[in-house]
Structures are given as C-alpha cells and as structure tokens.
Design an enzyme around this catalytic site. Structure first.
Site, PDB file in Angstrom:
ATOM      1  CB  SER A 128      -1.009   0.116   1.188  1.00  0.00           C
ATOM      2  OG  SER A 128      -1.798  -1.258   1.275  1.00  0.00           O
ATOM      3  CG  HIS A 179      -2.220   4.104   3.370  1.00  0.00           C
ATOM      4  ND1 HIS A 179      -3.607   3.679   3.280  1.00  0.00           N
ATOM      5  CD2 HIS A 179      -1.486   2.758   3.182  1.00  0.00           C
ATOM      6  CE1 HIS A 179      -3.683   2.413   3.181  1.00  0.00           C
ATOM      7  NE2 HIS A 179      -2.619   1.824   3.121  1.00  0.00           N
TER       8      HIS A 179
END
Length: 256
Positions: A128, A179
């Site tokens: 991610s 993230h």
C-alpha cells in the site's frame, strides 16, 4: 491513462513487464505462504514481515521486504488491482528503471515513516505504501507537470486519492503511516523520475510492437505442423484465469 486497451493478458505483460512481475510475485507469495502454508512460506513471512522492534535491532531489510507480502488473498487482490490500474501509465512514462526506483523508493519511505512514528511492537506488510507513492507522483503531475496528465485522469486520480485517504483513517488494520509517508515519498521522488517523461500514450505501445514485428521473419515453414491443444482465449488470458481460480480457492477455504 487508466483505461486498458490491451487485447490480452499476454499483450499487457509485454507492454508492462514490471507491473506484471510484481502482480505475479504478490500471488505467488500468497500461494506459498497463506494458501499452501508451506514451511518455506512460513520462513519467508517471518523473515520478510515488517516489525519495528526487529528493525530497531538492525534488521533493516524489513524496510523493503514487506512491500511484497500481504496478509490474505483480498489484501493481495486489492493491492494488485490498484497496481494494474495505476502502474502501467507510469511504467511507460518513466521507463522500467525509474518506475522501480519510484515504486520501491516510496514503499521504503512509507516503511521508514512506520518505523519512526509507529509503536515499537508494530508489525506490518503490504504494498500500500508503494501504491500511495504512485498517487504522490500523479498529484505532483497534477500540480506541477500538467502537460503530462489529461484533465479527466487528473480528476479521477485526485478523487480516488481522497477516498483512499478517508478509508485509511476509517478502516481498522490499515498501516496509516505507510499510506501517508508513501504518498509523501512519491511526491518527493516525482521531480527526479519525471525529468524526461513523456505523456502516456497507448498508441506508443502498438507502434513499438509493430516495429518489432516488422523485423521478425514473417513466414514459418513449420507453423502448420504446430498443434494448439489449448484454446486461444485461454492462452491469451491465462493469468486472469489463474487469479480467478486462486480467488475462488481462497473463498472456498474460508468454509472448509
């Protein structure tokens, strides 16, 4: 930029070998570690997972290896789908080497942010952070390299980024640090890798393939002797079929 014009999985893999290889690695590791639960898989996971305590002990490779690992099939599917959606345009625009630098550079920066700002007992895995790094590059284009991205693609990637950031804070079990810092890393790396980039064009792939084909021998005297035991549709889409089978097996495993 994000619409697919390839006629088959084989053609996609030919145009975007880095993205294709990364997706294959995602599912190969899931198959070994989670589905088949092989001893080798347990070893790979234990040595590759990101653990802040062990990184603090000097196991710095764990800032890199978690990018390849995923917690379950749905995790691997979601990240792989995101990579297939947003990776090809950048692979063409940047070239293989710069794309690898951008992808893994952002992923490592995301994991470094996790190390410095996450708890010492925090563990994590997944691509991610690297994928949010791709978003960082696109947003840099939207703000500073407008000639490299069309308006509809800019609106699409901006909307998906906002949704992704909202879900980052709403859903549990997500590495927020990866993230956020992966996105920042991609934004920082963007001016380095975009220095000679050209706008994405699906026709560029076709022109390259046409030039390659024109240089090949056009007649194969033995071509009629070759027997095709596998239907053409299956040969062209074998990777998609394999992914579908893996997804089905993963879902069935939950009930047995």
């Amino acid at each position: 930029m994000f619409l697919r014009y390839e006629r088959s999985i084989k053609e996609f893999m030919e145009y975007y070998p880095i993205v294709s290889t990364l997706v294959i690695i995602h599912f190969a590791l899931w198959l070994i570690i989670d589905f088949l639960a092989l001893p080798l898989g347990h070893t790979l996971e234990s040595w590759g997972i990101g653990m802040n305590f062990l990184i603090a002990q000097g196991q710095y490779w764990r800032l890199f290896t978690p990018i390849f690992l995923h917690g379950d099939l749905m995790h691997a599917l979601f990240n792989s789908f995101s990579l297939v959606l947003f990776g090809p345009a950048l692979e063409q625009m940047l070239g293989k080497s710069k794309f690898l630098l951008a992808y893994f550079g952002a992923g490592i920066i995301g994991n470094i942010g996790t190390f410095f700002f996450g708890p010492l007992n925090y563990w994590h895995l997944g691509a991610s952070g690297a994928i949010f790094g791709l978003f960082g590059i696109y947003i840099f284009m939207v703000l500073n390299r407008k000639h490299l991205i069309d308006q509809s693609s800019a609106q699409m990637v901006s909307t998906i980024l906002v949704i992704g950031l909202i879900m980052t804070f709403l859903r549990s079990g997500i590495n927020i640090y990866a993230h956020i810092f992966g996105f920042i890393g991609g934004f920082i790396i963007a001016p380095l890798v975009l220095s000679k980039a050209q706008p994405y064009s699906p026709w560029r792939n076709q022109r390259r393939r046409r030039r390659y084909s024109e240089g090949e021998i056009q007649f194969d005297p033995n071509r009629w002797r070759k027997k095709r035991w596998i239907p053409a549709k299956i040969r062209k889409n074998w990777l998609l079929i394999v992914i579908g089978i893996l997804a089905l097996l993963g879902l069935l495993r939950r009930f047995f």
